[in-house]
Write a protein that holds these residues in place. Structure first.
Motif, PDB file in Angstrom:
ATOM      1  N   THR A  47       0.647  -1.209   0.092  1.00  0.00           N
ATOM      2  CA  THR A  47      -0.018  -0.084  -0.014  1.00  0.00           C
ATOM      3  C   THR A  47       1.005   1.177  -0.111  1.00  0.00           C
ATOM      4  O   THR A  47       1.908   1.353   0.296  1.00  0.00           O
ATOM      5  CB  THR A  47      -1.027   0.175   1.250  1.00  0.00           C
ATOM      6  N   ALA A 116      -9.896   7.493  -5.247  1.00  0.00           N
ATOM      7  CA  ALA A 116     -10.284   6.305  -6.022  1.00  0.00           C
ATOM      8  C   ALA A 116     -10.471   6.843  -7.568  1.00  0.00           C
ATOM      9  O   ALA A 116     -10.253   5.863  -8.414  1.00  0.00           O
ATOM     10  CB  ALA A 116     -11.523   5.539  -5.531  1.00  0.00           C
ATOM     11  N   VAL A 119      -7.455   6.311 -10.880  1.00  0.00           N
ATOM     12  CA  VAL A 119      -7.533   5.486 -11.925  1.00  0.00           C
ATOM     13  C   VAL A 119      -8.568   5.852 -13.147  1.00  0.00           C
ATOM     14  O   VAL A 119      -7.826   5.704 -14.485  1.00  0.00           O
ATOM     15  CB  VAL A 119      -7.927   4.043 -11.576  1.00  0.00           C
ATOM     16  N   ARG A 176      -4.138  -2.910 -13.160  1.00  0.00           N
ATOM     17  CA  ARG A 176      -3.870  -4.489 -12.664  1.00  0.00           C
ATOM     18  C   ARG A 176      -2.781  -4.450 -11.229  1.00  0.00           C
ATOM     19  O   ARG A 176      -2.891  -5.428 -10.693  1.00  0.00           O
ATOM     20  CB  ARG A 176      -2.984  -5.237 -13.746  1.00  0.00           C
ATOM     21  N   ARG A 178      -1.692  -4.328  -7.632  1.00  0.00           N
ATOM     22  CA  ARG A 178      -2.421  -4.202  -6.082  1.00  0.00           C
ATOM     23  C   ARG A 178      -1.976  -2.864  -5.441  1.00  0.00           C
ATOM     24  O   ARG A 178      -2.654  -2.813  -4.628  1.00  0.00           O
ATOM     25  CB  ARG A 178      -1.477  -5.638  -5.420  1.00  0.00           C
ATOM     26  N   LYS A 181      -4.294  -0.598  -6.393  1.00  0.00           N
ATOM     27  CA  LYS A 181      -5.656  -0.689  -5.788  1.00  0.00           C
ATOM     28  C   LYS A 181      -5.827  -0.341  -4.240  1.00  0.00           C
ATOM     29  O   LYS A 181      -6.843  -0.250  -3.855  1.00  0.00           O
ATOM     30  CB  LYS A 181      -5.898  -2.332  -6.101  1.00  0.00           C
ATOM     31  N   ASN A 182      -4.525  -0.905  -3.651  1.00  0.00           N
ATOM     32  CA  ASN A 182      -4.719  -0.820  -2.236  1.00  0.00           C
ATOM     33  C   ASN A 182      -4.428   0.673  -1.787  1.00  0.00           C
ATOM     34  O   ASN A 182      -4.867   1.252  -0.745  1.00  0.00           O
ATOM     35  CB  ASN A 182      -3.648  -1.679  -1.395  1.00  0.00           C
ATOM     36  N   VAL A 185      -7.869   4.142  -2.544  1.00  0.00           N
ATOM     37  CA  VAL A 185      -9.567   3.550  -2.091  1.00  0.00           C
ATOM     38  C   VAL A 185     -10.465   4.553  -1.875  1.00  0.00           C
ATOM     39  O   VAL A 185     -11.609   4.163  -1.427  1.00  0.00           O
ATOM     40  CB  VAL A 185      -8.952   2.404  -1.045  1.00  0.00           C
TER      41      VAL A 185
END
Length: 186
Positions: A47, A116, A119, A176, A178, A181-182, A185
């Motif tokens: 993260t 968020a 992206v 893609r 991680r 994504k973390n 958020v």
């Protein structure tokens, strides 16, 4: 010895409903507990800013600096002979790059605030920047009477392919990763 319990004689009940099992809504809510292995795996997931994400941050800052430089150069054209000959073309270029600059500021803000929306904004920016480069060529053909065959030379196609490739690679990473994504958020 204990005396036998007194029991009531079962008689007809009037107006009293028999007891039913409690409904699920009445039951106490179940609390899920993570297993130790699952919480350890979640703690190991990356993260925050680090690794490749720092390269993306640096790249976004460079793109912003390049846009500022381009806008400054275009602003210097205003009032010159190029402006007098093709005011619509210069105005269209200024408008396109100005809009792209505002989009870039939104991307940077979403990145800094870890929103968020980073992206989808980033993907939109990659597509918009690529299209602006192509639209500029169309404007040059339309307003300057440039030969369209000049757009099919190696000097034009190689940088365009490189721009497309870099945009696709970073888009794939953002979609893609991680860590992305973390991190983004909220």
């Amino acid at each position: 010895m204990t005396p036998p319990k007194k029991t009531r004689k079962a008689g007809p009940r009037t107006g009293v409903q028999p007891r039913k099992a409690p409904k699920k809504a009445d039951a106490a809510p179940k609390v899920r507990q993570r297993t130790a292995s699952r919480s350890k795996a979640a703690a190991k997931e990356p993260t925050g800013f680090g690794a490749w994400l720092w390269l993306l941050v640096i790249g976004q800052l460079l793109v912003t600096a390049r846009m500022i430089d381009t806008l400054m150069k275009m602003a210097n054209v205003v009032g010159t002979e190029v402006w007098k000959e093709h005011p619509i073309l210069v105005s269209a270029d200024l408008a396109l790059y100005g809009a792209a600059f505002l989009l870039q500021l939104a991307v940077l803000a979403a990145m800094a605030l870890r929103k968020a929306q980073f992206v989808p904004l980033f993907i939109t920016a990659v597509v918009v920047y690529f299209l602006i480069g192509r639209l500029e060529s169309v404007l040059a053909i339309a307003f300057l009477g440039m030969d369209p065959g000049r757009l099919l030379t190696r000097a034009v196609l190689v940088p365009m392919a490189a721009e497309l490739g870099v945009g696709l690679l970073w888009s794939a990473y953002v979609l893609r990763s991680r860590r992305v994504k973390n991190t983004f958020v909220r």
